[in-house]
Motif scaffolding. Structure first.
Motif: not given
Length: 162
Positions: A138-144, A150-161
């Motif tokens: 997960m990118p540092k200091n950027e959060g969920k 992964c390149g899905s175009g979604k926010k981390y919290k709605r995808c891999c997170g």
């Protein structure tokens, strides 16, 4: 698996109405993408008999070689990237995807381009080229709320997170 739960392939359908029908033999995959999704679900469920049955005989490995070297892998989710051909009226197809998994409690991703063929009106997995296999970071200091790595175009919290 509870047949009323969502299918692990990410289709949004319940397991029984999706990959479950392929696993039991009640239905056959109409497309290469459907076969790829059902194979991912078979890996999630440790259904190696289905994996073997849907692997083209010209490239099918022995069952012992399907255990990933004995490593404990827990498949998490599937993200489709692209599909070329592989429709009901095609004889060949290619599906690109990313499969996320946990190994030793750490999330990883497998990015593969898989080839499929249709023989006697049934789709089979032939082989795949692994484009990348790495730990998900997960990118540092950027959060969920940061874009997912992964390149899905979604926010981390709605995808891999998720």
């Amino acid at each position: 698996m509870n047949n009323n739960r969502l299918c692990p392939c990410g289709s949004g359908f319940d397991y029984a109405g999706c990959c479950g029908a392929f696993h039991t033999g009640e239905a056959q995959s109409a497309t290469a993408e459907a076969l790829m999704r059902s194979r991912f679900t078979a890996y999630v469920m440790d259904n190696m008999a289905y994996i073997q049955r849907t692997w083209d005989s010209s490239t099918r490995p022995s069952e012992e070689k399907l255990n990933f070297g004995g490593e404990e892998i827990v498949w998490q989710k599937l993200a489709l990237i692209n599909a070329k051909k592989g429709q009901a009226d095609d004889q060949k197809g290619v599906v690109e995807f990313k499969a996320y998994y946990l190994k030793d409690g750490v999330e990883h991703v497998l990015h593969e381009v898989s080839r499929f063929i249709k023989t006697n009106n049934r789709w089979f997995y032939v082989d795949g080229v692994v484009k990348a296999a790495s730990q998900v970071v997960m990118p540092k200091n950027e959060g969920k709320n940061a874009p997912c790595s992964c390149g899905s175009g979604k926010k981390y919290k709605r995808c891999c997170g998720a």
